[in-house]
Design a protein around this motif. Sequence first.
Motif, short mmCIF file in Angstrom:
data_model
loop_
_atom_site.label_atom_id
_atom_site.label_comp_id
_atom_site.label_asym_id
_atom_site.label_seq_id
_atom_site.Cartn_x
_atom_site.Cartn_y
_atom_site.Cartn_z
N ALA A 1 56.95 -14.40 35.28
CA ALA A 1 58.38 -14.10 35.22
C ALA A 1 58.58 -13.02 34.17
CB ALA A 1 59.18 -15.35 34.86
N ILE A 2 59.26 -11.95 34.56
CA ILE A 2 59.53 -10.85 33.64
C ILE A 2 61.04 -10.76 33.44
CG2 ILE A 2 59.23 -8.39 33.17
CD1 ILE A 2 56.96 -8.43 35.27
N PRO A 3 61.53 -11.27 32.30
CA PRO A 3 62.97 -11.20 32.05
C PRO A 3 63.41 -9.77 31.76
CG PRO A 3 61.82 -12.27 30.20
CD PRO A 3 60.79 -11.95 31.25
N ASP A 4 64.66 -9.50 32.11
CA ASP A 4 65.27 -8.18 31.87
C ASP A 4 64.55 -7.04 32.56
OD1 ASP A 4 67.49 -8.99 30.46
OD2 ASP A 4 66.42 -9.02 28.56
N TYR A 5 64.05 -7.30 33.80
CA TYR A 5 63.41 -6.25 34.59
C TYR A 5 64.08 -6.16 35.94
CZ TYR A 5 59.95 -3.27 36.75
OH TYR A 5 59.34 -2.21 37.38
N VAL B 1 48.35 -15.10 49.26
CA VAL B 1 49.47 -14.18 49.39
C VAL B 1 50.10 -13.99 48.02
CG1 VAL B 1 51.66 -13.71 50.58
CG2 VAL B 1 50.01 -15.26 51.62
N ARG B 2 50.61 -12.78 47.79
CA ARG B 2 51.41 -12.53 46.59
C ARG B 2 52.65 -11.75 46.99
NH1 ARG B 2 49.70 -7.80 42.56
NH2 ARG B 2 51.90 -7.99 42.20
N LEU B 3 53.70 -11.90 46.19
CA LEU B 3 54.94 -11.18 46.41
C LEU B 3 55.75 -11.18 45.13
CD1 LEU B 3 57.38 -13.49 46.72
CD2 LEU B 3 56.22 -13.84 48.89
N GLU B 4 56.76 -10.31 45.10
CA GLU B 4 57.67 -10.25 43.97
C GLU B 4 59.09 -10.43 44.50
OE1 GLU B 4 53.99 -8.41 43.41
OE2 GLU B 4 55.55 -7.39 44.57
N THR B 5 59.94 -11.08 43.69
CA THR B 5 61.35 -11.25 44.04
C THR B 5 62.16 -11.33 42.76
OG1 THR B 5 62.87 -12.51 45.45
CG2 THR B 5 61.31 -13.79 44.13
N TRP B 6 63.43 -10.96 42.85
CA TRP B 6 64.31 -11.07 41.70
C TRP B 6 65.03 -12.42 41.71
CZ3 TRP B 6 66.07 -5.54 42.99
CH2 TRP B 6 65.31 -4.62 42.27
N ASP B 7 65.56 -12.81 40.56
CA ASP B 7 66.19 -14.13 40.43
C ASP B 7 67.37 -14.33 41.37
OD1 ASP B 7 68.03 -12.46 39.10
OD2 ASP B 7 67.77 -13.42 37.15
#
Length: 165
Positions: free
Chosen positions: A133-137, A110-116
């Motif tokens: 981890a993509i900072p400032d996105y 499984v994959r997913l994206e979430t914000w901090d």
Amino acid sequence: MVSRMFRLETEVDKSRRDLLRRRLLDTNTAASPILRALRGTPGEREHPLQVWALDDAGAMAGGLVGHTWTTWLHVTYLWVDERHRGARLGSQLLAHAERTARDERGCTAVRLETWDFQAPGFYKKQGYDVVCAIPDYPPGITEYTLTKRLSDRPPSPQEPGFRPR
């Protein structure tokens, strides 16, 4: 070398977008034996996966929207109404989607994206690992990509939902 002039446009154009997508798909398929093997098989297409939680009145208490492709589940959205948070509803929605993806569709990950500020801690408690981890996105926020293995073994052709890798 011949110098060429091109006109660049920034307009939104659905027919050009679709043509570009087809051409990229053809280019990728030609370059990758793995993608070439998927052509014409059930694994070639994304298949929607949605799980809904309804309260006693039939109102949406939470839900998960995603899709499966090849041997992966991609969770696009997971949301639980504030009134139902803390009742493990998010865990139940995620576990149900993972079981469906694994048992009915042959998914192994499984994959997913979430914000901090959303739920990276929640997903880590569910066994997910941060792989990016993509900072400032967007600016001031970090976006995380997380993955989880559902199975250590690849699916066999005899299993329901098998799709070649």
